[in-house]
Structure formats: structure tokens, C-alpha cells
Design a protein around this motif. Structure first.
Motif, PDB file in Angstrom:
ATOM      1  N   UNK A  46       9.183  25.874  -5.516  1.00 24.84           N
ATOM      2  CA  UNK A  46       7.940  25.109  -5.488  1.00 24.84           C
ATOM      3  C   UNK A  46       6.847  25.801  -6.292  1.00 24.84           C
ATOM      4  N   UNK A  47       6.722  27.117  -6.129  1.00 28.13           N
ATOM      5  CA  UNK A  47       5.715  27.869  -6.891  1.00 28.13           C
ATOM      6  C   UNK A  47       6.026  27.792  -8.380  1.00 28.13           C
ATOM      7  N   UNK A  48       7.280  27.930  -8.712  1.00 24.12           N
ATOM      8  CA  UNK A  48       7.709  27.853 -10.110  1.00 24.12           C
ATOM      9  C   UNK A  48       7.392  26.468 -10.690  1.00 24.12           C
ATOM     10  N   UNK A  49       7.629  25.415  -9.931  1.00 24.08           N
ATOM     11  CA  UNK A  49       7.351  24.055 -10.396  1.00 24.08           C
ATOM     12  C   UNK A  49       5.859  23.832 -10.620  1.00 24.08           C
ATOM     13  N   UNK A  50       5.033  24.374  -9.737  1.00 26.09           N
ATOM     14  CA  UNK A  50       3.582  24.260  -9.908  1.00 26.09           C
ATOM     15  C   UNK A  50       3.161  24.981 -11.182  1.00 26.09           C
ATOM     16  N   UNK A  51       3.701  26.170 -11.398  1.00 24.15           N
ATOM     17  CA  UNK A  51       3.354  26.936 -12.596  1.00 24.15           C
ATOM     18  C   UNK A  51       3.795  26.215 -13.861  1.00 24.15           C
ATOM     19  N   UNK A  52       4.954  25.589 -13.825  1.00 26.04           N
ATOM     20  CA  UNK A  52       5.423  24.826 -14.986  1.00 26.04           C
ATOM     21  C   UNK A  52       4.465  23.671 -15.263  1.00 26.04           C
ATOM     22  N   UNK A  53       3.962  23.032 -14.212  1.00 24.14           N
ATOM     23  CA  UNK A  53       2.957  21.972 -14.406  1.00 24.14           C
ATOM     24  C   UNK A  53       1.706  22.533 -15.074  1.00 24.14           C
ATOM     25  N   UNK A  54       1.316  23.733 -14.676  1.00 24.79           N
ATOM     26  CA  UNK A  54       0.098  24.341 -15.221  1.00 24.79           C
ATOM     27  C   UNK A  54       0.260  24.810 -16.669  1.00 24.79           C
TER      28      UNK A  54
END
Length: 111
Positions: A46-54
């Protein structure tokens, strides 16, 4: 450390991903920057996915922080996204380019 950063860190620690997305992902530059930094402390998908969005953020500092955080926690999927960002980044953004290269190197060294 700002209040926003402390709140983001606590929500990441508690794995409150929906709350983070709702309150931080679409908030001000300050909240997105705090989110990018805080997610670097959690090696969850989940953290990785948020960072990819950013990585797609219009704010250069948010993008840079997301790249650095992905360098800490990223996986193969993150490497592909970092390589994509590298291909989209103009040559004059030297700090971002160097951070992307560092992040890719760190992710590959973890494997």
C-alpha cells in the motif's frame, strides 16, 4: 517536525491507507510531501502504491521525496515505475535524475 508530518507518520504506522489517501494524497503540497516522506518508513504494498502515485505529482519536491522513499522500500514494480519516470524527465532536472538512479540502484541491491 510539523503536525502534518506527525499525523502522516502515525497513520502509516497504523496502516490506515484509506484515511491517508483521502486526507493526504489529494491535499496541499505540504500534505503530499508529508505523505511521501512517511510512506518511506513502511515496506507494505500500500505504501509503495501511494508512492508510485506520487511519482506523477506536479510538485517537484513531492516527486523527489517519493523517489527517495521508493528507493528505501521499493520492489521490481517500483523499479519499472522509476525507469518510466526517468524516461519522462527532462535533462535539466539533474537532482531528480540523480535521485531516480540512486533509488533504482538501492532497489536492485535489496533483491
Amino acid at each position: 517536525m510539523s503536525d502534518v508530518m506527525l499525523k502522516a507518520e502515525k497513520l502509516v504506522e497504523k496502516k490506515k491507507w484509506e484515511k491517508l489517501k483521502n486526507k493526504f494524497l489529494y491535499g496541499s503540497d505540504e500534505t503530499r510531501l508529508a505523505l511521501a516522506a512517511a510512506c518511506g518508513a513502511s515496506d507494505t504494498d500500500e505504501a509503495c502504491n501511494i508512492l508510485i502515485s506520487l511519482l506523477h505529482d506536479e510538485n517537484a519536491q513531492v516527486q523527489l521525496t517519493a523517489v527517495k522513499s521508493l528507493g528505501k522500500i521499493g520492489d521490481d514494480h517500483a523499479t519499472a515505475q522509476l525507469q518510466w519516470l526517468l524516461s519522462q524527465t527532462s535533462e535539466d532536472k539533474k537532482e531528480l535524475i540523480a535521485a531516480i538512479h540512486d533509488a533504482i540502484k538501492h532497489v536492485k541491491n535489496k533483491q
